[in-house]
Structures are given as structure tokens and as C-alpha cells.
Design a protein around this motif. Structure first.
Motif, mmCIF file in Angstrom:
data_model
loop_
_atom_site.group_PDB
_atom_site.id
_atom_site.type_symbol
_atom_site.label_atom_id
_atom_site.label_comp_id
_atom_site.label_asym_id
_atom_site.label_seq_id
_atom_site.Cartn_x
_atom_site.Cartn_y
_atom_site.Cartn_z
ATOM 1 N N MET A 189 0.837 -1.206 0.000
ATOM 2 C CA MET A 189 0.000 0.000 0.000
ATOM 3 C C MET A 189 0.871 1.254 0.000
ATOM 4 O O MET A 189 0.573 2.228 -0.694
ATOM 5 N N ALA A 190 1.966 1.244 0.769
ATOM 6 C CA ALA A 190 2.863 2.395 0.799
ATOM 7 C C ALA A 190 3.524 2.598 -0.559
ATOM 8 O O ALA A 190 3.671 3.737 -1.018
ATOM 9 N N SER A 191 3.898 1.511 -1.210
ATOM 10 C CA SER A 191 4.530 1.639 -2.519
ATOM 11 C C SER A 191 3.543 2.155 -3.561
ATOM 12 O O SER A 191 3.926 2.905 -4.462
ATOM 13 N N ILE A 192 2.279 1.769 -3.452
ATOM 14 C CA ILE A 192 1.255 2.286 -4.364
ATOM 15 C C ILE A 192 1.038 3.778 -4.100
ATOM 16 O O ILE A 192 0.892 4.570 -5.034
ATOM 17 N N ALA A 193 1.014 4.167 -2.831
ATOM 18 C CA ALA A 193 0.792 5.576 -2.485
ATOM 19 C C ALA A 193 1.914 6.456 -3.022
ATOM 20 O O ALA A 193 1.679 7.620 -3.383
ATOM 21 N N LEU A 194 3.120 5.947 -3.099
ATOM 22 C CA LEU A 194 4.261 6.725 -3.573
ATOM 23 C C LEU A 194 4.426 6.678 -5.088
ATOM 24 O O LEU A 194 5.263 7.394 -5.637
ATOM 25 N N SER A 195 3.661 5.827 -5.756
ATOM 26 C CA SER A 195 3.806 5.703 -7.207
ATOM 27 C C SER A 195 2.945 6.757 -7.913
ATOM 28 O O SER A 195 2.074 7.384 -7.320
ATOM 29 N N ASP A 196 3.189 6.946 -9.204
ATOM 30 C CA ASP A 196 2.471 7.945 -10.000
ATOM 31 C C ASP A 196 1.316 7.292 -10.753
ATOM 32 O O ASP A 196 1.315 7.236 -11.984
ATOM 33 N N ILE A 197 0.325 6.790 -10.031
ATOM 34 C CA ILE A 197 -0.839 6.203 -10.680
ATOM 35 C C ILE A 197 -2.094 6.864 -10.121
ATOM 36 O O ILE A 197 -2.082 7.426 -9.025
ATOM 37 N N THR A 198 -3.173 6.757 -10.890
ATOM 38 C CA THR A 198 -4.433 7.369 -10.465
ATOM 39 C C THR A 198 -5.049 6.536 -9.343
ATOM 40 O O THR A 198 -4.706 5.355 -9.170
ATOM 41 N N PRO A 199 -5.973 7.125 -8.582
ATOM 42 C CA PRO A 199 -6.634 6.354 -7.517
ATOM 43 C C PRO A 199 -7.386 5.128 -8.047
ATOM 44 O O PRO A 199 -7.435 4.099 -7.378
ATOM 45 N N GLU A 200 -7.941 5.218 -9.245
ATOM 46 C CA GLU A 200 -8.643 4.065 -9.825
ATOM 47 C C GLU A 200 -7.651 2.939 -10.120
ATOM 48 O O GLU A 200 -7.923 1.770 -9.845
ATOM 49 N N GLU A 201 -6.515 3.311 -10.703
ATOM 50 C CA GLU A 201 -5.486 2.309 -10.972
ATOM 51 C C GLU A 201 -4.949 1.714 -9.676
ATOM 52 O O GLU A 201 -4.662 0.517 -9.612
ATOM 53 N N ALA A 202 -4.820 2.564 -8.655
ATOM 54 C CA ALA A 202 -4.348 2.070 -7.361
ATOM 55 C C ALA A 202 -5.330 1.051 -6.780
ATOM 56 O O ALA A 202 -4.920 0.027 -6.217
ATOM 57 N N GLY A 203 -6.623 1.323 -6.920
ATOM 58 C CA GLY A 203 -7.634 0.369 -6.444
ATOM 59 C C GLY A 203 -7.563 -0.951 -7.183
ATOM 60 O O GLY A 203 -7.655 -2.022 -6.575
ATOM 61 N N VAL A 204 -7.369 -0.877 -8.494
ATOM 62 C CA VAL A 204 -7.256 -2.099 -9.298
ATOM 63 C C VAL A 204 -5.998 -2.871 -8.898
ATOM 64 O O VAL A 204 -6.030 -4.100 -8.742
#
Length: 166
Positions: free
Chosen positions: A79-94
Motif C-alpha cells: 500500500m505504501a509503494s502504491i501511495a508513492l507511485s504515480d498512478i491514479t486512484p482508480e489504478e491504485a484500487g485495481v
């Protein structure tokens, strides 16, 4: 004409009785079968042997090997790595849904081994258990790359310490 009264012939008296087609087979089989007492003794012997074999199998089995996985730690790290990445919230959810389903599938496959009991690391309060977080994390990363999920820059699984003691 005759002086005696005629009695009409009934179909029952004019034709011989027909036996059921299986009657001959059944009577032949009865001649070859052992008596009921021998059949009962055979059934009791078979049940006794199967019960003894089951008892031996149950008492001979080794206790399962207890292994732990830092599932909470793996999830928080991902989750921390997703939060620091450059992706949209929808992509993060997927990505998070994909990570959770891949992790569950990996843990289920690892737990199918008959002699392994896989627990979350937090469940072991005392005693020693092998920690397989690193191996599970590597399997999850491999499965994620095969599933086509974009991997965030940080590791999905933290480094494990090996054997955990309490």
C-alpha cells in the motif's frame, strides 16, 4: 355331445407358469455363495481391518509444521509503494485488488501441503515458527508480473528475519 358339462379352460390352467427370468440366475448364485454366517464374519473382519488401518494412519502422521507469514506487513508495504507511485486512484484500487487476490491465491497454494500449517505472524504468541514471508512475497511478485499488474517501485514484501521466536 357328451353327458358331462364342459368346463371352460382358463388361461392359467392351459399354460404352464412362467418363471421370472432372473430366478434361475438367483438360484444358481445362491448355490455358490457362502452361508450368511460366513458373509457376516467376512464383513466384520473387513471393518476391523479398515478401522485398524485408519487408527495406524492417524497415529503415525507427524504433526504439521507451523510456518508464519507477515501478511499485514506485506500489505502495508505494498500500500505504501502504491501511495508513492504515480498512478491514479482508480489504478491504485485495481492494483490493490489484484495484489490481494494474488496474495490469497498464493497463500492457499502454499497451505495445500498436507504437513504445513500456515499462520499470520501475529497469531503466534509463543514458541518458534519458520517465517516464510520472503518466499511468499517473491511468489506474489512473480504472480503479479505474470498477471500484468504494474509493480510499484518499492518491494511488496519486507525482508524477513528467518525463524521467529517468542
Amino acid at each position: 355331445m357328451t353327458d358331462q358339462p364342459e368346463t371352460p379352460e382358463t388361461p392359467e390352467t392351459s399354460q404352464p407358469k412362467k418363471r421370472a427370468p432372473l430366478t434361475g440366475i438367483v438360484s444358481t448364485a445362491r448355490e455358490w455363495l457362502p452361508p450368511k454366517s460366513q458373509m457376516a464374519a467376512l464383513a466384520i473382519a473387513a471393518l476391523t481391518i479398515s478401522n485398524i488401518a485408519t487408527w495406524v494412519l492417524l497415529t503415525r502422521n507427524d504433526p504439521p509444521e507451523v510456518m508464519t507469514v507477515g501478511v499485514r506487513e506485506m500489505t502495508q508495504s505494498y500500500m505504501a509503494s502504491i501511495a508513492l507511485s504515480d498512478i491514479t486512484p482508480e489504478e491504485a484500487g485495481v492494483q490493490m485488488d489484484l495484489f490481494m487476490s494474488v496474495t490469497q491465491d498464493t497463500l492457499q497454494r502454499a497451505g495445500r501441503n498436507k504437513n504445513v500449517l500456515l499462520l499470520a505472524r501475529e497469531c503466534v504468541l509463543a514458541g518458534q515458527a519458520d517465517d516464510v514471508t520472503r518466499e511468499v512475497g517473491e511468489a506474489v511478485r512473480t504472480a503479479m508480473s505474470r498477471a500484468g499488474g504494474a509493480r510499484p517501485t518499492a518491494n511488496a514484501a519486507p525482508a524477513s528475519t528467518g525463524v521467529q521466536g517468542g
